[in-house]
Design a protein around this motif. Structure first.
Motif, short mmCIF file in Angstrom:
data_model
loop_
_atom_site.label_atom_id
_atom_site.label_comp_id
_atom_site.label_asym_id
_atom_site.label_seq_id
_atom_site.Cartn_x
_atom_site.Cartn_y
_atom_site.Cartn_z
N ARG A 1 41.74 41.48 34.68
CA ARG A 1 42.40 40.29 34.17
C ARG A 1 42.08 39.11 35.09
N VAL A 2 41.64 38.01 34.48
CA VAL A 2 41.18 36.85 35.23
C VAL A 2 42.03 35.63 34.88
N LEU A 3 42.50 34.94 35.91
CA LEU A 3 43.23 33.69 35.74
C LEU A 3 42.29 32.54 36.05
N ILE A 4 42.18 31.59 35.14
CA ILE A 4 41.35 30.40 35.32
C ILE A 4 42.27 29.26 35.75
N VAL A 5 41.96 28.65 36.90
CA VAL A 5 42.75 27.51 37.37
C VAL A 5 41.79 26.35 37.60
N ASP A 6 41.84 25.37 36.69
CA ASP A 6 40.95 24.22 36.76
C ASP A 6 41.57 23.08 35.96
N ASP A 7 41.51 21.88 36.51
CA ASP A 7 42.11 20.73 35.83
C ASP A 7 41.20 20.12 34.77
N GLU A 8 39.96 20.59 34.69
CA GLU A 8 39.01 20.07 33.71
C GLU A 8 38.92 21.02 32.52
N PRO A 9 39.33 20.57 31.32
CA PRO A 9 39.28 21.45 30.14
C PRO A 9 37.87 21.97 29.84
N LEU A 10 36.85 21.14 30.02
CA LEU A 10 35.48 21.60 29.76
C LEU A 10 35.09 22.73 30.70
N ALA A 11 35.45 22.61 31.97
CA ALA A 11 35.15 23.66 32.95
C ALA A 11 35.89 24.95 32.57
N GLN A 12 37.14 24.84 32.12
CA GLN A 12 37.89 26.01 31.67
C GLN A 12 37.17 26.69 30.50
N ASP A 13 36.68 25.87 29.57
CA ASP A 13 35.99 26.41 28.39
C ASP A 13 34.71 27.15 28.76
N VAL A 14 33.94 26.59 29.68
CA VAL A 14 32.69 27.23 30.11
C VAL A 14 33.00 28.58 30.75
N VAL A 15 33.96 28.60 31.65
CA VAL A 15 34.32 29.85 32.33
C VAL A 15 34.85 30.87 31.33
N THR B 1 34.09 31.11 28.18
CA THR B 1 32.93 31.59 27.43
C THR B 1 32.17 32.65 28.22
N TYR B 2 31.97 32.40 29.51
CA TYR B 2 31.30 33.38 30.36
C TYR B 2 32.09 34.69 30.42
N ILE B 3 33.41 34.59 30.55
CA ILE B 3 34.25 35.78 30.62
C ILE B 3 34.12 36.62 29.35
N THR B 4 34.04 35.97 28.19
CA THR B 4 33.94 36.72 26.93
C THR B 4 32.63 37.48 26.80
N LYS B 5 31.64 37.13 27.60
CA LYS B 5 30.35 37.84 27.56
C LYS B 5 30.37 39.14 28.37
N ILE B 6 31.45 39.38 29.10
CA ILE B 6 31.55 40.57 29.95
C ILE B 6 32.74 41.40 29.47
N PRO B 7 32.50 42.52 28.82
CA PRO B 7 33.59 43.30 28.24
C PRO B 7 34.66 43.74 29.24
N GLU B 8 34.31 43.88 30.51
CA GLU B 8 35.30 44.31 31.51
C GLU B 8 36.30 43.22 31.87
N LEU B 9 36.02 41.98 31.47
CA LEU B 9 36.90 40.87 31.83
C LEU B 9 37.71 40.41 30.64
N GLU B 10 38.93 39.99 30.93
CA GLU B 10 39.75 39.34 29.90
C GLU B 10 40.49 38.19 30.57
N VAL B 11 40.71 37.14 29.82
CA VAL B 11 41.43 35.98 30.34
C VAL B 11 42.91 36.31 30.36
N ALA B 12 43.48 36.32 31.57
CA ALA B 12 44.91 36.58 31.72
C ALA B 12 45.70 35.31 31.44
N GLY B 13 45.09 34.16 31.76
CA GLY B 13 45.74 32.88 31.54
C GLY B 13 44.86 31.75 32.00
N LYS B 14 45.23 30.54 31.58
CA LYS B 14 44.52 29.33 32.00
C LYS B 14 45.56 28.33 32.48
#
Length: 160
Positions: free
Chosen positions: A40-54, A56-69
Motif C-alpha cells: 500500500r502506497v501513500l502519495i503526498v504531493d501538493d501538485e495534482p499532475l504529479a499525483q496523477d503521474v505517480v 499511473t505508474y503505481i497502476t502499472k505494477i500489480p504489487e502496488l495499490e494506492v492507499a491514499g493521496k
C-alpha cells in the motif's frame, strides 16, 4: 502466432501484456509483477499532475495499490493516524511544512521515497534513511527502480 501471444510468452506469466492496434501503430501496455505481495502506497504531493503521474505508474505494477493521496503533510499526518501504508511517495517542497520536516517529526518512520524537483535536498534525504530520491520529472523505469529497491529492503523479501 500473433504479437500479443509472442509478448505474453516472452514476458512469461509475470507480466500482463495488452496491445491496442490502431491502424499501423501499436500501443503496448505491460504490467510488471515483481512478486506475490501487495504493498500500500501513500502519495503526498501538493501538485495534482504529479499525483496523477505517480498514480499511473503505481497502476502499472500489480504489487502496488494506492492507499491514499494527500495534498499536504497535514493530510498525510491525519492519514497516518488511521492507516499504515507500506511506502510513502513524498514530495519535499510543499506549503507550510516540507516533506523533510514532516519525516523528521514522525515517531514511527515509514519507508519513504522522496519525489521532488529539487536535487539540493538529496543528501539530507539520504541522511533520513529514505529508500530512494526521485528527481521530477522521472520516468517509469526510474520509478520502477525505486520500487524494486523498496521491495529488496523489506525483511520478508522474496528474491526476484
Amino acid at each position: 502466432m500473433n504479437l500479443q501471444k509472442r509478448l505474453t510468452l516472452l514476458f512469461l506469466e509475470k507480466h500482463v501484456v495488452k496491445i491496442n492496434n490502431e491502424a499501423e501503430f501499436f500501443t503496448i501496455d505491460i504490467k510488471i509483477q515483481l512478486n506475490e505481495m501487495t504493498y500500500r502506497v501513500l502519495i503526498v504531493d501538493d501538485e495534482p499532475l504529479a499525483q496523477d503521474v505517480v498514480e499511473t505508474y503505481i497502476t502499472k505494477i500489480p504489487e502496488l495499490e494506492v492507499a491514499g493521496k494527500c495534498k499536504n503533510v497535514i493530510e498525510a499526518f491525519n492519514f497516518l493516524q488511521k492507516e499504515k501504508p507500506d511506502l510513502i511517495l513524498l514530495d519535499i517542497n510543499m506549503p507550510e511544512i516540507s516533506g523533510i520536516d514532516f519525516l523528521k517529526n514522525l515517531s514511527d518512520k515509514p519507508r519513504v521515497v522522496f519525489t521532488t524537483a529539487y536535487a539540493e535536498y538529496a543528501l539530507e534525504g539520504f541522511d533520513l534513511n529514505v529508500v530512494d530520491y526521485l528527481l521530477k520529472p522521472f520516468s517509469f523505469p526510474r520509478f520502477l527502480q525505486a520500487i524494486q529497491k523498496f521491495i529488496s529492503q523489506l525483511p520478508t523479501n522474496i528474491p526476484i
